[in-house]
Design an enzyme around this catalytic site. Structure first.
Site, PDB file in Angstrom:
ATOM      1  N   TYR A 162      55.903  79.470  46.054  1.00 34.51           N
ATOM      2  CA  TYR A 162      55.144  80.141  47.123  1.00 34.51           C
ATOM      3  C   TYR A 162      54.492  79.458  48.220  1.00 34.51           C
ATOM      4  O   TYR A 162      54.506  78.162  48.229  1.00 34.51           O
ATOM      5  CB  TYR A 162      54.273  81.413  46.406  1.00 34.51           C
ATOM      6  CG  TYR A 162      53.307  80.829  45.596  1.00 34.51           C
ATOM      7  CD1 TYR A 162      52.499  79.431  45.660  1.00 34.51           C
ATOM      8  CD2 TYR A 162      52.586  81.650  44.508  1.00 34.51           C
ATOM      9  CE1 TYR A 162      51.647  79.233  44.592  1.00 34.51           C
ATOM     10  CE2 TYR A 162      51.657  81.429  43.769  1.00 34.51           C
ATOM     11  CZ  TYR A 162      51.184  80.144  44.016  1.00 34.51           C
ATOM     12  OH  TYR A 162      49.796  79.859  43.061  1.00 34.51           O
ATOM     13  N   GLU A 163      53.977  80.235  48.998  1.00 34.24           N
ATOM     14  CA  GLU A 163      53.317  79.554  50.350  1.00 34.24           C
ATOM     15  C   GLU A 163      54.363  78.566  50.964  1.00 34.24           C
ATOM     16  O   GLU A 163      53.929  77.713  51.614  1.00 34.24           O
ATOM     17  CB  GLU A 163      52.092  78.604  49.916  1.00 34.24           C
ATOM     18  CG  GLU A 163      50.825  79.682  49.702  1.00 34.24           C
ATOM     19  CD  GLU A 163      50.634  80.744  50.686  1.00 34.24           C
ATOM     20  OE1 GLU A 163      50.574  81.788  50.172  1.00 34.24           O
ATOM     21  OE2 GLU A 163      50.815  80.272  52.035  1.00 34.24           O
ATOM     22  N   GLY A 164      55.547  79.140  51.016  1.00 30.89           N
ATOM     23  CA  GLY A 164      56.756  78.194  51.790  1.00 30.89           C
ATOM     24  C   GLY A 164      57.329  77.196  50.789  1.00 30.89           C
ATOM     25  O   GLY A 164      56.587  76.463  50.242  1.00 30.89           O
ATOM     26  N   GLN A 206      58.845  73.214  53.400  1.00 30.24           N
ATOM     27  CA  GLN A 206      58.069  72.203  53.531  1.00 30.24           C
ATOM     28  C   GLN A 206      58.774  70.912  54.021  1.00 30.24           C
ATOM     29  O   GLN A 206      58.223  70.572  55.073  1.00 30.24           O
ATOM     30  CB  GLN A 206      57.140  71.867  52.328  1.00 30.24           C
ATOM     31  CG  GLN A 206      56.553  72.900  51.606  1.00 30.24           C
ATOM     32  CD  GLN A 206      55.545  73.610  52.506  1.00 30.24           C
ATOM     33  OE1 GLN A 206      54.601  73.027  53.120  1.00 30.24           O
ATOM     34  NE2 GLN A 206      55.203  74.996  52.409  1.00 30.24           N
TER      35      GLN A 206
END
Lengths: 567, 567
Positions: free
Chosen positions: B425-427, B432
Site C-alpha cells: 500500500y501507499e504505492g 517506489q
C-alpha cells in the site's frame, strides 16, 4: 485459478537436465521407459488438476478439526485421499513385492511436486506415508513389512512421523519418550509428541505412527534412541485394523497456514508397538525417513512456487492497469521482472530437486558410494533452496497481485502462508545449511569438489556455443570453490556455521546457473535459453554477496554480547 | 512478549546519525531541544509499551467487523485511540495554530515507528489522520482548516484517504468518481472507493474522508482530478458532527493480516464535500498526503522489524535446546547470525527513515531546494527498504522460533502477516523503485550524486580510524555511482524500470553501510561499531549482485513472450 500440471517441463528436465536416461538404463529401473514415465506424469497431472487443485481453498477455509478426540478433515479431502490412493501415487517408489510400483524417486519427486502445487495440505498426508514406507522397507522385519507395507502403499492405512517433543526440537537426542519390552515381541511406548502432521484423519482405516523413544538401557542422546511402529488400531489376526491402541490426539495447533493439514499433539500411554530397526538404532532408521522427507519438503517448496507463479501470471494477464500494449500489467517491466524471476527460480529449484532425486536413484540402482555422496550432498540444498524458492516466489506472487494479494479471496495469500512452514519442518533451513557445511564436508570437501568439477567442465564445453552464458557460470563456480575450500579449512565449526545459510544459498544459485546453462544448450535460441539468459545475467550475480558473508567467520556474529543484543 | 520502546536508540540516531542538532537550530524547530525531545520519546514510548502493545494480539484475534453499516473495532482499540489522542501524538507535527505541537517530522517519525511496533493495526488510524492533516494544512482554505484541523489533531475526529477504485490502483488517473458543484461552495461526490484503511470506526465522533474525484470539466488522467474533504457527519452550525452524509461502508475486506484495521469499500452517493486545493489540482494535494504517508509506511516496516526482533530475541533467550554455554538457542552461530542480521537491518532502515524525515524538516525550515530534493530522493527508499526490512525481519523472526513460529499463539506469525501489506500500500515497492529511477532522476542524477559525494567524503575521513570499515563503504558507493550513471544514461525508461527494484535495494544497502559507519565513529570499540562491522562485512556485499541486475536492461525481462511465460 485452476492449476495446470507442468508435465512438459518435467519431461524436458528428466531428459535434458536430470540425466534420466542413465537411470532408465539400470536394471533396477529398466521398466521406467519414456513412455511409462510420460503416461505416469500425464495421469498424475490430470489427478492434480481435477481432484486436488479444487481442494486447495476449502482446506484453508474449513480447517481440519478435532471432535471428541478424532480428527475431521476438510471438505473433499477424503475423496482426494481416495484418488491419490487409487492412482497408486503413495506407493510409486515402493517395493513391488508389497504393492508398490518400484518407480524411480525422480518420477515420484515430480508427482509429489505436482500434488504440492495443487493442494499442499493434503499432499503432506501421502508424503508422510512415503517416508514411513521407505523407513520400514530398509529397517523393519519381514513380518512387520508384510503387515504394514501393503496397506500403507494402497492408502488403506496412513503413516506419520513422531520425532519432536516439547523440549526436543532440532535436538532430537533430548527426547524423553520411553519404551519398555512387553516380553512378547512388542513394546509399550509412553510419551508426548508435538507437531505431528496428519497425526489422525477420517479417511484411512488405520494411522500408523513411527515413534522415536528410549528403551530403559538406552544411553542419553541420539545413540540411545529406538524406533517403533505404533498403530492407532492394533492389527487383528487377519492383519486388519482391530482394537484401539493406547494413544490419542490431545489437540491440534492453530497455524498460520496449511490449515487443511491437522498438526497434532499426540499422547502415547503404554501404546503397543514394534521395533523398526535395531534396539538403540532408531536414528539410522530415522535418517532414512528424514532424507526422504527432506527431498519431499524441498519438492513442496518448488510445487508451491509453481502454483504461485501460475496464479500470479494469470492475474497479471487479466488485470487491466496503465497504458500498455495489452492493457494489462503483464507488460510492465517490473511485473515482467517479477514473473521472470519466479519462473527462472522455479526452474532452478526444480532442476536441483530432480538431480538430487536422480542421484538417489543411481545410488539405489548401483550402490555406488559416489552417487550416495552426491545424493547426501544435494539433499540439504534441495530442501532449503526448494523451500526458500517457495517462500520467495509466493511473496513475489502476492506482490504481483498488488492490493489484491493481501486479500484472502484471491488465494495468493494462502500460498504465502502455507509454504512458510516448509522452511521450518523436517529440519529448519538453518539445520540443512549446518548439515551441508559440517557432516557433508567431513570428506574434506570431496563431494563438493566433484560437483564443482563437473559444472566447470560443462561450462568449458559450453563456451564454444554460448560464451556469454558459460563464462559467468564458470567464474561463479570458481568463486564458490574458493569459498568451499575456505569453509573446509576452518577448524572451529562455528566459523562454518556462521556462514552456512548464505553458503548454501550461494551453492544453490550457482547450481541453478549450471542447470540453466544445460537447458540453454538443449534449446538453442528457444525459451529455455532465454530464461537461462535472464537467470545468469540477473539472478546468478547474487552469489558474490552471499559468498562474502559465507567466508566471514563467526567473530562478527558473536560481536555483540547478549546484553548488547537486548539493549 | 511485551514491547520495549527503543528510546535510547532514537536518541543516539537523532544526535549522531540524523543530524538533529541542525534541525533544532532552525527557527522553525527552535523549541525541539534535547530535553523536550527526550521527554516526548520517553512519554510516547511508555504509552506504546503500556497501552498499545497489549492491543496487538486482540486486534488479530477479534478483527474489526461491520455491523449494520457501522464498524465495530477490536477490543480495547477505543481506549488505545483515546490514549493516542490525549498524548497529542496525532497532531505532533501539526500547526500549533490548530492545536498541533509543531514538532519536527523526525520526532513524529520516531513516535510513529514505536506505535507501529506496538500495534500496527491501530497505529494506521492516527497515521491516516496525520496524512490528512498535512494535506489540509498545505492545500485547504482557512475556513476548512478551522473547521477540521483542531478536531483531527485532537482525535475527536479521524481522517482517511480515498484514492483507489477497482479499476484504478497504481494508475490513479483512471479513477471514475465524480463530483459536481452544488453552487453553495460545496460539491456532491459520487463513486466507489476500495482499500480504505480505517474507513470507519466507533471511537471518533466523525470520520473525514479525503476523496479524489473528477469534476465534469476535468480532463481524463491525473490532471483532471480534484480533492474533496467529505465527512461522515456534516458539521453543524457549531462545527460539531451533525447529520449523516450520503456515504457508507459497503463491506470490509478479509485480509491476510492487519485484522484490527478495517479495510473498507466505501460508497459515496452525492455525498457533500468541500474542495481541498484547486479544481483539477487534486494530485498536487494528494502527493503531499502520499509523501507523508510513504514515510509513515516505511516507519511501519521499521517498527514491525523492531517488534519482531525483540520478540525473536526474547524467544531465543528462553528456548532451551542443544549443548550451549547458556543452554538456550541464542548461543548457536546461525541463530546469532539471524539476530545480528535483524538488528543491523533495523538500524540501517531506521537510519534511512530518520534521515529522510530530517531532510523534510530541513526543507520545511529552510525552504531550500537541495533539502527538498534530498527528501524527495530518500522517500521511496525509506518506504521500500523500511517495509522490505519489516518483511525480512519478520520472516527471520518466524525462523528463529522454529516450529513455534508457525503457530499463531506465539505472535511471530502475526508480525509476518501484518507487515506484508506495507510493501503494497501507499504505492507498491515496485512503484517506489520506478519513482526513484524516473521522477527522482529527472535532475540527471544530481540529487543521487550529491548524496553519494557525501557518503564518499565521510568514508574518506573515516579511513583514518576504521579503514577496514570505511574502505568497503567507499568502494560500494563507487559501484553504486557507476550504476546510477548507467541508469541516468538510459533513454528507454524500461531499461531503468527493469532494474529499478534491485537498484533501490542496493542503494538502501549502501546507505545503510554509510549510516552504520557514521554510528561506528560515534561509538569507537562499542556495540555500534561492532554492529556496523557485522553489517559491512556480512550484509553490505549484497549490493554487488543487486547492481549487476540493476544494469541489465530490459531485454532479458522481456525475453519470453506471453505464450512462453504461460508454457
Amino acid at each position: 485459478m485452476p492449476y495446470r500440471a507442468p508435465v512438459t517441463d518435467y519431461q524436458f528436465l528428466l531428459r535434458h537436465v536430470a540425466g534420466f536416461d542413465q537411470i532408465a538404463e539400470t536394471e533396477t529401473f529398466s521398466e521406467a521407459s519414456d513412455d511409462v514415465v510420460d503416461a505416469i506424469l500425464t495421469e498424475a497431472g490430470k489427478m492434480c488438476e481435477e481432484v486436488m487443485s479444487p481442494l486447495q481453498r476449502p482446506g484453508d477455509l474449513e480447517p481440519a478439526r478435532l471432535e471428541n478426540g478424532v480428527v475431521r478433515t476438510s471438505p473433499g479431502y477424503s475423496d482426494g485421499w481416495k484418488a491419490i490412493s487409487e492412482g497408486g501415487w503413495i506407493g510409486m517408489s515402493g517395493d513391488p513385492e508389497y504393492g508398490g510400483m518400484g518407480l524411480p524417486m525422480t518420477v515420484t519427486t515430480a508427482v509429489n511436486e505436482m500434488m504440492s502445487a495443487a493442494c499442499l495440505s493434503l499432499q503432506l498426508a501421502p508424503l508422510m506415508s512415503q517416508g514411513q514406507i521407505e523407513a520400514m522397507e530398509h529397517h523393519a522385519s519381514d513380518a512387520i513389512k508384510e503387515l504394514f507395507l501393503p496397506k500403507l502403499m494402497s492408502g488403506e492405512w496412513s503413516g506419520t512421523m513422531n520425532l519432536t517433543e516439547p523440549q526436543a526440537g532440532s535436538d532430537v537426542g533430548a527426547l524423553s519418550s520411553k519404551a519398555v519390552d512387553n516380553g512378547d515381541g512388542s513394546y509399550a511406548v509412553t510419551g508426548q509428541k508435538i507437531y505431528i502432521s496428519w497425526g489422525d484423519n477420517d479417511f484411512a482405516s488405520n494411522v500408523c505412527h513411527l515413534v522415536l523413544a528410549r528403551l530403559p538401557d538406552g544411553v542419553p542422546g541420539t545413540k540411545g534412541i529406538s524406533l517403533f511402529i505404533v498403530p492407532k488400531h492394533l492389527p487383528d489376526d487377519n492383519g486388519e485394523a482391530g482394537v484401539a491402541n493406547s494413544l490419542k490426539v490431545v489437540s491440534l495447533e492453530h497455524k498460520m497456514g496449511l490449515h487443511g493439514s491437522p498438526t497434532c499433539v499426540m499422547q502415547f500411554d503404554g501404546a503397543k508397538g514394534w521395533l523398526v530397526g535395531k534396539e538403540h538404532g532408531g536414528m539410522a532408521a530415522m535418517f532414512t525417513m528424514m532424507n526422504n522427507a527432506r527431498l519431499g519438503v524441498g519438492g513442496q517448496g518448488v510445487g508451491v512456487a509453481e502454483g504461485a507463479y501460475q496464479h500470479a501470471l494469470a492475474y497479471a494477464l487479466e488485470r487491466k492497469q496503465g497504458k500498455t500494449p495489452s492493457g494489462t500489467i503483464v507488460d510492465h517491466a517490473d511485473v515482467r521482472r517479477m514473473l521472470m524471476s519466479m519462473k527462472a527460480d522455479v526452474f532452478a529449484s526444480r532442476a536441483i530437486l530432480l538431480n538430487c532425486a536422480a542421484a538417489i536413484d543411481m545410488q539405489t540402482a548401483t550402490d555406488d558410494a559416489e552417487w550416495a555422496a552426491r545424493a547426501a550432498f544435494l539433499t540439504p540444498i534441495a530442501k532449503a533452496f526448494g523451500t526458500e524458492t517457495g517462500m520467495r516466489v509466493a511473496e513475489t506472487g502476492v506482490q504481483v497481485h498488488g492490493g489484491m494479494g493481501f486479500i484472502e479471496e484471491t488465494g495468493a495469500a494462502q500460498f504465502y502462508r502455507d509454504v512458510r512452514v516448509t522452511a521450518i519442518y523436517e529440519g529448519t533451513n538453518g539445520i540443512q545449511a549446518m548439515d551441508l557445511v559440517a557432516r557433508k564436508m567431513m570428506d574434506g570437501g570431496e563431494a563438493a569438489a566433484k560437483l564443482l568439477d563437473e559444472i566447470e567442465d560443462h561450462a568449458e564445453r559450453a563456451r564454444a556455443t554460448v560464451p556469454e552464458l558459460a563464462g559467468p557460470v564458470w567464474e561463479a563456480t570458481e568463486t564458490l570453490r574458493e569459498a568451499t575450500e575456505w569453509l573446509v579449512a576452518q577448524g572451529d565449526l562455528n566459523d562454518r556455521f556462521a556462514g552456512a545459510v548464505p553458503y548454501l544459498q550461494a551453492f544453490a544459485r550457482v547450481l541453478g546457473g549450471h542447470y540453466h546453462l544445460v537447458a540453454a544448450l538443449a534449446d538453442p535460441g528457444g525459451p529455455r535459453e532465454k530464461l537461462a539468459r535472464f537467470y545468469i545475467n540477473a539472478l546468478l550475480p547474487e552469489h558474490t554477496g552471499l559468498l562474502a558473508q559465507a567466508q566471514n567467520g563467526s567473530a562478527d556474529v558473536y560481536g555483540l554480547t547478549i546484553d548488547e543484543l537486548v539493549a
